[in-house]
Motif scaffolding. Structure first.
Motif, PDB file in Angstrom:
ATOM      1  N   CYS A  91       0.834  -0.974  -0.038  1.00 43.30           N
ATOM      2  CA  CYS A  91      -0.135  -0.053   0.038  1.00 43.30           C
ATOM      3  C   CYS A  91       0.876   1.229  -0.159  1.00 43.30           C
ATOM      4  O   CYS A  91       1.767   1.246   0.808  1.00 43.30           O
ATOM      5  CB  CYS A  91      -0.825   0.044   1.113  1.00 43.30           C
ATOM      6  N   ASP A  92       0.338   2.193  -0.893  1.00 41.83           N
ATOM      7  CA  ASP A  92       1.098   3.531  -0.853  1.00 41.83           C
ATOM      8  C   ASP A  92       0.272   4.565  -0.254  1.00 41.83           C
ATOM      9  O   ASP A  92      -1.203   4.550  -0.693  1.00 41.83           O
ATOM     10  CB  ASP A  92       1.802   3.806  -2.423  1.00 41.83           C
ATOM     11  N   TYR A  93       0.538   5.442   0.297  1.00 43.92           N
ATOM     12  CA  TYR A  93      -0.199   6.413   0.961  1.00 43.92           C
ATOM     13  C   TYR A  93       0.165   7.625   0.376  1.00 43.92           C
ATOM     14  O   TYR A  93       1.373   8.311   0.590  1.00 43.92           O
ATOM     15  CB  TYR A  93      -0.165   6.519   2.426  1.00 43.92           C
ATOM     16  N   VAL A  94      -0.684   8.739  -0.022  1.00 47.15           N
ATOM     17  CA  VAL A  94      -0.374  10.065  -0.508  1.00 47.15           C
ATOM     18  C   VAL A  94      -1.449  10.834  -0.154  1.00 47.15           C
ATOM     19  O   VAL A  94      -2.513  10.447   0.472  1.00 47.15           O
ATOM     20  CB  VAL A  94      -0.480  10.148  -2.120  1.00 47.15           C
ATOM     21  N   SER A  95      -1.317  12.213  -0.010  1.00 41.94           N
ATOM     22  CA  SER A  95      -2.139  13.104   0.470  1.00 41.94           C
ATOM     23  C   SER A  95      -3.559  13.071  -0.512  1.00 41.94           C
ATOM     24  O   SER A  95      -3.484  12.569  -1.546  1.00 41.94           O
ATOM     25  CB  SER A  95      -1.796  14.613   0.358  1.00 41.94           C
ATOM     26  N   HIS A  96      -4.825  13.641  -0.068  1.00 41.99           N
ATOM     27  CA  HIS A  96      -5.943  13.221  -1.134  1.00 41.99           C
ATOM     28  C   HIS A  96      -5.972  14.544  -2.216  1.00 41.99           C
ATOM     29  O   HIS A  96      -6.202  13.883  -3.354  1.00 41.99           O
ATOM     30  CB  HIS A  96      -7.152  13.708  -0.114  1.00 41.99           C
ATOM     31  N   GLU A  97      -4.849  15.379  -1.987  1.00 43.84           N
ATOM     32  CA  GLU A  97      -4.726  15.968  -3.196  1.00 43.84           C
ATOM     33  C   GLU A  97      -3.977  15.383  -4.265  1.00 43.84           C
ATOM     34  O   GLU A  97      -4.244  15.540  -5.254  1.00 43.84           O
ATOM     35  CB  GLU A  97      -4.335  17.564  -2.726  1.00 43.84           C
ATOM     36  N   THR A  98      -2.984  14.919  -3.540  1.00 46.59           N
ATOM     37  CA  THR A  98      -2.290  13.786  -4.763  1.00 46.59           C
ATOM     38  C   THR A  98      -2.586  12.963  -5.376  1.00 46.59           C
ATOM     39  O   THR A  98      -2.874  12.617  -6.434  1.00 46.59           O
ATOM     40  CB  THR A  98      -0.876  13.487  -3.908  1.00 46.59           C
ATOM     41  N   PHE A  99      -3.683  12.203  -4.396  1.00 47.16           N
ATOM     42  CA  PHE A  99      -4.405  11.274  -4.947  1.00 47.16           C
ATOM     43  C   PHE A  99      -5.162  11.663  -5.931  1.00 47.16           C
ATOM     44  O   PHE A  99      -5.432  10.725  -7.285  1.00 47.16           O
ATOM     45  CB  PHE A  99      -5.485  10.739  -3.851  1.00 47.16           C
ATOM     46  N   LYS A 100      -5.915  12.702  -6.271  1.00 53.49           N
ATOM     47  CA  LYS A 100      -6.755  13.196  -7.300  1.00 53.49           C
ATOM     48  C   LYS A 100      -6.070  13.342  -8.400  1.00 53.49           C
ATOM     49  O   LYS A 100      -6.426  13.079  -9.491  1.00 53.49           O
ATOM     50  CB  LYS A 100      -7.297  14.537  -6.707  1.00 53.49           C
ATOM     51  N   LYS A 101      -4.803  13.946  -8.261  1.00 52.36           N
ATOM     52  CA  LYS A 101      -3.751  14.336  -9.336  1.00 52.36           C
ATOM     53  C   LYS A 101      -3.490  12.972 -10.131  1.00 52.36           C
ATOM     54  O   LYS A 101      -3.322  12.900 -11.093  1.00 52.36           O
ATOM     55  CB  LYS A 101      -2.456  14.835  -9.106  1.00 52.36           C
ATOM     56  N   GLU A 102      -3.311  11.731  -9.303  1.00 52.05           N
ATOM     57  CA  GLU A 102      -2.525  10.458  -9.829  1.00 52.05           C
ATOM     58  C   GLU A 102      -4.146   9.914 -10.414  1.00 52.05           C
ATOM     59  O   GLU A 102      -3.674   9.090 -11.540  1.00 52.05           O
ATOM     60  CB  GLU A 102      -2.250   9.582  -8.566  1.00 52.05           C
ATOM     61  N   THR A 103      -5.022  10.248 -10.148  1.00 52.09           N
ATOM     62  CA  THR A 103      -6.552   9.486 -10.882  1.00 52.09           C
ATOM     63  C   THR A 103      -6.201   9.957 -12.508  1.00 52.09           C
ATOM     64  O   THR A 103      -7.060   9.523 -13.483  1.00 52.09           O
ATOM     65  CB  THR A 103      -7.761   9.888 -10.451  1.00 52.09           C
ATOM     66  N   LYS A 104      -5.623  11.215 -12.849  1.00 54.28           N
ATOM     67  CA  LYS A 104      -5.571  11.513 -14.105  1.00 54.28           C
ATOM     68  C   LYS A 104      -5.000  10.772 -15.067  1.00 54.28           C
ATOM     69  O   LYS A 104      -4.897  10.436 -16.172  1.00 54.28           O
ATOM     70  CB  LYS A 104      -4.829  12.831 -14.372  1.00 54.28           C
ATOM     71  N   LYS A 105      -4.119   9.593 -14.527  1.00 51.62           N
ATOM     72  CA  LYS A 105      -3.449   8.742 -15.316  1.00 51.62           C
ATOM     73  C   LYS A 105      -3.908   7.526 -15.360  1.00 51.62           C
ATOM     74  O   LYS A 105      -3.557   6.416 -16.109  1.00 51.62           O
ATOM     75  CB  LYS A 105      -2.000   8.115 -14.540  1.00 51.62           C
ATOM     76  N   ALA A 106      -5.130   7.095 -14.739  1.00 56.26           N
ATOM     77  CA  ALA A 106      -6.013   5.902 -14.600  1.00 56.26           C
ATOM     78  C   ALA A 106      -6.541   5.608 -15.968  1.00 56.26           C
ATOM     79  O   ALA A 106      -6.890   6.440 -16.866  1.00 56.26           O
ATOM     80  CB  ALA A 106      -7.093   6.120 -13.648  1.00 56.26           C
ATOM     81  N   LYS A 107      -6.703   4.368 -16.455  1.00 56.55           N
ATOM     82  CA  LYS A 107      -7.446   3.931 -17.592  1.00 56.55           C
ATOM     83  C   LYS A 107      -8.801   4.022 -17.510  1.00 56.55           C
ATOM     84  O   LYS A 107      -9.423   4.371 -18.503  1.00 56.55           O
ATOM     85  CB  LYS A 107      -7.129   2.430 -17.673  1.00 56.55           C
TER      86      LYS A 107
END
Length: 129
Positions: A91-107
């Motif tokens: 499991c990796d943990y990031v801030s919620h703001e970073t999480f939202k940015k990471e969703t831009k890479k999702a399929k």
């Protein structure tokens, strides 16, 4: 007609197209969906389907190498956090703001009816060999 496994054709297609390190997101009903990312909307009403219902089905279909959660889940949704922590060793943990940015890479982002805080997860695809 398919008689078992993932019956949702959009989810089945995304999973079958995924390669190593590709990501798919399971989201609560409030997570913003970035422009350009496929949204698969399963939400029927508050709570239906639940985050865990969808996660449990995706676990059966997808080789999951690691998951990413928002740090805030640890304190603001501890029951769900503990359930996920028991399911996955990486499991990796990031801030919620970073999480939202990471969703831009999702399929794709699968929107559930979940309405509990920070009930979102990024699943990173592994390999079967």
């Amino acid at each position: 007609m398919k008689k078992q496994g993932m019956l949702n054709s959009e989810i089945a297609k995304v999973i079958s197209d995924m390669g190593h390190t590709d990501t798919i997101v399971i989201a609560d009903c409030g997570l913003p969906i970035p422009d350009g990312v496929k949204k698969i909307d399963l939400a029927l009403k508050i709570g239906t389907p639940s985050f865990l219902d969808v996660l449990n089905e995706l676990e059966k279909e997808l080789m999951i190498e690691r998951v990413t959660l928002a740090d805030e889940m640890k304190t603001d949704n501890q029951p769900l956090f503990l359930t996920i922590k028991d399911k996955f060793t990486h499991c990796d943990y990031v801030s919620h703001e970073t999480f939202k940015k990471e969703t831009k890479k999702a399929k794709a982002i699968i929107r559930t009816g979940e309405a509990s805080p920070y009930a979102n997860i990024i699943l990173t695809s592994g390999v079967i060999f």
